[in-house]
Structure formats: C-alpha cells, structure tokens
Write an enzyme that holds these catalytic residues in place. Structure first.
Site, PDB file in Angstrom:
ATOM      1  N   LYS A  50      42.898  42.472  44.077  1.00  0.00           N
ATOM      2  CA  LYS A  50      44.088  43.317  43.930  1.00  0.00           C
ATOM      3  C   LYS A  50      44.352  43.569  42.450  1.00  0.00           C
ATOM      4  CE  LYS A  50      47.282  39.378  44.039  1.00  0.00           C
ATOM      5  NZ  LYS A  50      48.504  38.811  44.628  1.00  0.00           N
ATOM      6  N   TYR A  84      57.077  49.946  12.379  1.00  0.00           N
ATOM      7  CA  TYR A  84      58.407  50.347  12.823  1.00  0.00           C
ATOM      8  C   TYR A  84      59.420  49.235  12.547  1.00  0.00           C
ATOM      9  CZ  TYR A  84      56.547  54.387  15.352  1.00  0.00           C
ATOM     10  OH  TYR A  84      55.950  55.585  15.686  1.00  0.00           O
ATOM     11  N   MET A 140      52.495  52.020  19.843  1.00  0.00           N
ATOM     12  CA  MET A 140      51.961  52.444  21.128  1.00  0.00           C
ATOM     13  C   MET A 140      50.435  52.448  21.131  1.00  0.00           C
ATOM     14  SD  MET A 140      52.567  55.991  23.244  1.00  0.00           S
ATOM     15  CE  MET A 140      54.345  55.745  23.399  1.00  0.00           C
ATOM     16  N   ARG A 168      58.914  35.775  49.938  1.00  0.00           N
ATOM     17  CA  ARG A 168      58.646  37.215  49.775  1.00  0.00           C
ATOM     18  C   ARG A 168      58.588  37.923  51.116  1.00  0.00           C
ATOM     19  NH1 ARG A 168      53.662  37.096  45.470  1.00  0.00           N
ATOM     20  NH2 ARG A 168      52.666  36.292  47.348  1.00  0.00           N
TER      21      ARG A 168
END
Length: 368
Positions: free
Chosen positions: A40, A263, A310, A136
């Site tokens: 998965k 940044y 990014m 769950r």
C-alpha cells in the site's frame, strides 16, 4: 505529480534487498504462515508495481489500502491474490469482482449496502475485520460477525478470512498487545465458523510476538529493511534497507560572515562559509522540519542551513565541491550513513512517514 527524470534527485530501490528480507522472514517464521507483501501507499514509497512484480514469486499474496491500488497491480499483470485492507465504496464492488480482488468487510452495515445492489456476488471473496482495540474499522461484537457470515452465506460470498490489527506490537510495554490478543482469541472461539485464513500479525507482531503468527503474515515496513519500532526494540535479525535517496550539488558559492540564508532569514553565517544548493525540497517530501539536520557529501556530515524551500535547499560545506557532486540524504556514503529512522527521529515521527512522503516527483531507479 509528474516524475522528473531530468532532475538531479533520485531514489534508488534495491529489489534484491527486498527479496532477501522476505527470505529472512520465511526462515525466521518457519513454513506455516503465508507471506503477503504489504504494498500500500506505493509500496511505502518504493514503487508498488515494480516491487510487486519483483517479489510475486516470493509471496503468496499482496495487501493494499484501497481499490485503485489493487487495480493498479492487476493492470500491471500481478496475478497473485490482492486483499484491500479497508472497506471500499460499496457501489464499486463490481470492479473488485471483475479483477478478482479480495475485499475487507468492516461492518454489517457495509455488507448490507453491498448485497443491496443488483449484481451477482457469488465470486466475491472477503475477509472480515475485527476491532480488538485498534479502533479504526472492524466489528467489535461476535454477534455482528455472525450476522455478517449469515449474510455472506445467503448471497454466496466466500468467507475467506478474518483478521485484526495490533496497535502496540512495536512497543516494549505488552499490556495493550496482550489485551487485544485475548479479545481476538475469545472472538474466534465464539465465531459460528472459521474461514480459511485467520491473521493478525503485521511486521512488528511477527518480529517480537512469533507465537501470534497464524495463517498469514502481513509483511510491511521490514520487507523494505526498516525496524517498525524505530530504535525502541532490537531486531532479532539484520535487515537490508532497500531505499536510498540522493541528489547533487547544483550551485556552490562562498558566503561572507553575517549573511542570512533562505526564507525568513532563519540562518546567519558566523564566518566565511561554502554553501551548496541541491534540487530537493518539501514538494519532494523533504519537509521544512529538516533545517538543522544533515546530509552526506564526500562521506562527511553537512548541515542543512536555512529553511527548506519547495524545490531546493542549502547545505553547509567544508570546502568548495564541483557541481554534480553526489549528496546523500538517505543511505550510505563511505562509512557514514543516514537512515530513514534517523530522519524520522529528527522530525519526531516514524520511518514509515519519511518514506511515504517521498513524492512521485522523485524518480525511482530500480536495482535488480
């Protein structure tokens, strides 16, 4: 997200290492349980199709999280059984039937929605999920499970398996694990009839609770060479990490003392410093939390300086290096090594998340 094969950043996946890890588990667990590979989330970031095709002869089946992951395997000629570990949208059961995909029944309410459709379900195979304490999905009362079995029999659906999932199998404290184990055992003893497969063991259960292994071992993170407990519990045998993440220096410059970088100007040089830029950022899964951690260049640890952007980030070098010099983010360079678990520890998370966050923009290269 489109893969970027012309970029400097790649994840190399060693398929032989994955096969070797499966073989080690088979030796450790013995011949009884079937091994079903959990692929998965794009095989935990390693590439579901490539991994599944490579290991199909080593396992008896596969586990995925949703219908689209299962269909991807079938579309790429994976023929072994595929079990979806969660409930799917009931209206899409016909697709599972068409492609011989095994489903999980999470509740009586779900199976009622399935059988309410006007389709032939006689070739459908299902496993019933039991909530023994994970919380769950799954049934909590045996009466509900028996009602599900009655429904399956009435519509000719094959009751192939029943399973649960342990919440704390990778922790040193075994109290919660034992409680779930006792609940599941009592549940099975009160069940109207048992199916072909009873299974409850994920990777952690198989490693540290071998007495609990039943008909199927759902082999996940350790198939890819990592310890599911991080550094909490020692492994009973050595595993081979399958994924390494590497990039290159794309820009090198010398920055004078007192300059700020990135940044927010969160890093300031205290002396004349060589700074390297690499093509990797949070869009690739290398999160902003990685500022202050390190990478490997020429076998040396180099600090990540300034906020991760990014698409790029900066590292502090001990000298000027030529463009194209390899930068290792996960893996080995000489005698030095950075593991996915090391990265996870820095972020305050688990190695699963580190691997799954490596985005599709990073090209996977497979070592056969």
């Amino acid at each position: 997200m489109k893969a970027s094969p012309h970029r400097h950043t790649t994840a190399e996946v060693d398929l032989v290492a994955i096969k070797n890890n499966i073989k080690k588990f088979k030796k450790y667990l013995g011949p009884k349980p079937q091994i079903w590979g959990v692929v998965k989330a794009n095989a935990y970031g390693h590439g579901a199709v490539a991994v599944s095709q490579a290991i199909e002869k080593e396992v008896e089946g596969f586990c995925v999280s949703n219908l689209d992951e299962a269909l991807e395997l079938r579309e790429n000629l994976v023929t072994k059984p595929v079990l979806i570990l969660s409930g799917i949208v009931p209206e899409t059961v016909n697709l599972a039937l068409q492609h011989d995909i095994t489903l999980t029944v999470p509740s009586l309410a779900w199976i009622k929605l399935v059988v309410a459709q006007d389709i032939d379900l006689t070739k459908l195979k299902v496993h019933v999920a039991v909530d023994s304490g994970m919380g769950r999905i799954g049934v909590r009362e045996v009466e509900e499970a028996n009602a599900i079995i009655d429904t399956l029999d009435r519509f000719g659906i094959t009751f192939e398996g029943i399973f649960t999932h342990f919440a704390t199998a990778d922790e040193a404290d075994e109290e919660k694990f034992k409680l779930q184990q006792e609940r599941f055992s009592a549940f099975l003893n009160s069940l109207r009839r048992k199916p072909r497969y009873v299974h409850s063991t994920n990777t952690a259960s198989a490693l540290w609770h071998t007495h609990q292994v039943q008909d199927i071992e759902r082999l996940g993170i350790s198939m890819y060479g990592l310890n599911p407990s991080g550094k909490t519990l020692p492994l009973p045998f050595e595993l081979e990490p399958a994924l390494s993440l590497k990039t290159e220096l794309t820009h090198v410059k010398q920055v004078q003392s007192g300059e700020t970088l990135g940044y927010g100007a969160t890093y300031e040089t205290s002396e004349s410093t060589w700074i390297g830029t690499v093509s990797l950022g949070y869009a690739d899964g290398w999160t902003r939390a990685m500022q202050g951690f390190h990478v490997l260049v020429d076998g040396k640890y180099c600090e990540i300086v300034g906020r991760v952007s990014m698409d790029q980030m900066m590292i502090k070098l001990d000298q000027a290096y030529p463009l194209g010099t390899v930068v290792t983010l996960i893996g080995r360079d000489g005698v030095a090594e950075i593991s996915a678990t090391d990265v996870a520890d820095w972020r305050g998370t688990i190695n699963y998340e580190v691997l799954c966050l490596i985005s599709d923009r990073v090209v996977r290269i497979y070592k056969q």
